[in-house]
Design a protein around this motif. Structure first.
Motif, PDB file in Angstrom:
ATOM      1  N   VAL A 138       5.652  -0.422  -4.597  1.00  0.00           N
ATOM      2  CA  VAL A 138       4.681   0.758  -4.800  1.00  0.00           C
ATOM      3  C   VAL A 138       4.053   0.992  -3.389  1.00  0.00           C
ATOM      4  N   ARG A 139       3.380   0.084  -2.753  1.00  0.00           N
ATOM      5  CA  ARG A 139       2.899   0.037  -1.280  1.00  0.00           C
ATOM      6  C   ARG A 139       4.107   0.675  -0.288  1.00  0.00           C
ATOM      7  N   GLU A 140       5.195  -0.027  -0.539  1.00  0.00           N
ATOM      8  CA  GLU A 140       6.283   0.744   0.608  1.00  0.00           C
ATOM      9  C   GLU A 140       6.580   2.111   0.338  1.00  0.00           C
ATOM     10  N   LEU A 141       6.779   2.707  -0.931  1.00  0.00           N
ATOM     11  CA  LEU A 141       6.806   4.069  -1.489  1.00  0.00           C
ATOM     12  C   LEU A 141       5.705   4.710  -0.913  1.00  0.00           C
ATOM     13  N   ARG A 142       4.342   4.418  -1.114  1.00  0.00           N
ATOM     14  CA  ARG A 142       3.123   5.098  -0.734  1.00  0.00           C
ATOM     15  C   ARG A 142       3.081   5.367   0.943  1.00  0.00           C
ATOM     16  N   ASN A 143       3.370   4.132   1.435  1.00  0.00           N
ATOM     17  CA  ASN A 143       3.193   4.241   3.018  1.00  0.00           C
ATOM     18  C   ASN A 143       4.486   5.187   3.497  1.00  0.00           C
ATOM     19  N   LEU A 144       5.595   5.173   2.957  1.00  0.00           N
ATOM     20  CA  LEU A 144       6.718   5.976   3.402  1.00  0.00           C
ATOM     21  C   LEU A 144       6.420   7.496   3.357  1.00  0.00           C
ATOM     22  N   VAL A 145       5.934   7.728   2.154  1.00  0.00           N
ATOM     23  CA  VAL A 145       5.458   9.171   1.798  1.00  0.00           C
ATOM     24  C   VAL A 145       4.303   9.641   2.876  1.00  0.00           C
ATOM     25  N   ARG A 146       3.277   8.787   2.916  1.00  0.00           N
ATOM     26  CA  ARG A 146       2.057   8.949   3.709  1.00  0.00           C
ATOM     27  C   ARG A 146       2.462   9.320   5.278  1.00  0.00           C
ATOM     28  N   SER A 147       3.521   8.634   5.754  1.00  0.00           N
ATOM     29  CA  SER A 147       3.828   8.838   7.204  1.00  0.00           C
ATOM     30  C   SER A 147       4.631   9.890   7.361  1.00  0.00           C
ATOM     31  N   SER A 148       5.122  10.664   6.331  1.00  0.00           N
ATOM     32  CA  SER A 148       6.134  11.763   6.317  1.00  0.00           C
ATOM     33  C   SER A 148       5.263  12.979   6.776  1.00  0.00           C
ATOM     34  N   ASP A 149       6.059  13.977   7.415  1.00  0.00           N
ATOM     35  CA  ASP A 149       5.379  15.231   7.513  1.00  0.00           C
ATOM     36  C   ASP A 149       5.995  16.197   6.222  1.00  0.00           C
TER      37      ASP A 149
END
Length: 179
Positions: free
Chosen positions: A56-67
């Motif tokens: 879940v942290r991985e998904l959240r970080n991926l989405v957060r760091s995207s434009d």
């Protein structure tokens, strides 16, 4: 520009993933295809918090760091797949999708192109506060006739539709520049 693609189908070689790879090429962006829907635990508010699962942290970080985000989903029983809904539920309380530009695409072997799943997906994303890239539904229907088993587009109008969607998404994205 950094984009994340999420396929609503976890199946390898799914039409959704094929279309996301075409979007990757058309966008010219730094594009990450998220492929871990099946690894996410079932959503429960009791499991959320400081000790949330690493997937879940991985998904959240991926989405957060995207434009921006591109979500492409098939239609299962007039709805989006439960694994996609589960992923979106993990993004509710943490807010990564709030104000995030997003392009939505649906697919189906039937002519309507997954329009019911698409409307449901857009409704959920509206609740999450995303910026919809287009008011139009980008529904790719009759996929068995329009996309080969090897992923080749047999209908050039699909590329035109995807190109239009990518343009709408990039127009929503404002990337800060250092002055």
């Amino acid at each position: 520009m950094k984009l994340v693609g999420i396929s609503g189908s976890p199946r390898r070689g799914a039409v959704s993933a094929i279309l996301l790879n075409i979007v990757r090429q058309l966008s010219g962006a730094d594009f990450t295809l998220y492929e871990s829907l099946l690894d996410l635990p079932h959503f429960s508010p009791d499991k959320d918090g400081d000790s949330v699962d690493s997937t879940v942290r991985e998904l959240r970080n991926l989405v957060r760091s995207s434009d921006g985000i591109v979500i492409c989903t098939p239609e299962y029983a007039f709805s989006m797949p439960s694994v996609l809904k589960n992923a979106l539920e993990w993004l509710v309380s943490s807010g990564e999708l709030n104000e995030k530009p997003c392009l939505t695409i649906s697919t189906s072997p039937l002519p309507p192109g997954g329009d019911k799943a698409h409307k449901e997906l857009r409704s959920v994303l509206t609740a999450l506060g995303v910026k919809q890239a287009t008011d139009n539904l980008l529904c790719i229907g009759a996929t068995r006739k329009r996309i080969s088993n090897s992923g080749e587009l047999l209908d050039p109008s699909i590329e035109a539709e995807l190109r239009s969607g990518v343009l709408a998404l990039t127009n929503l994205i404002t990337i800060p520049t250092n002055v």
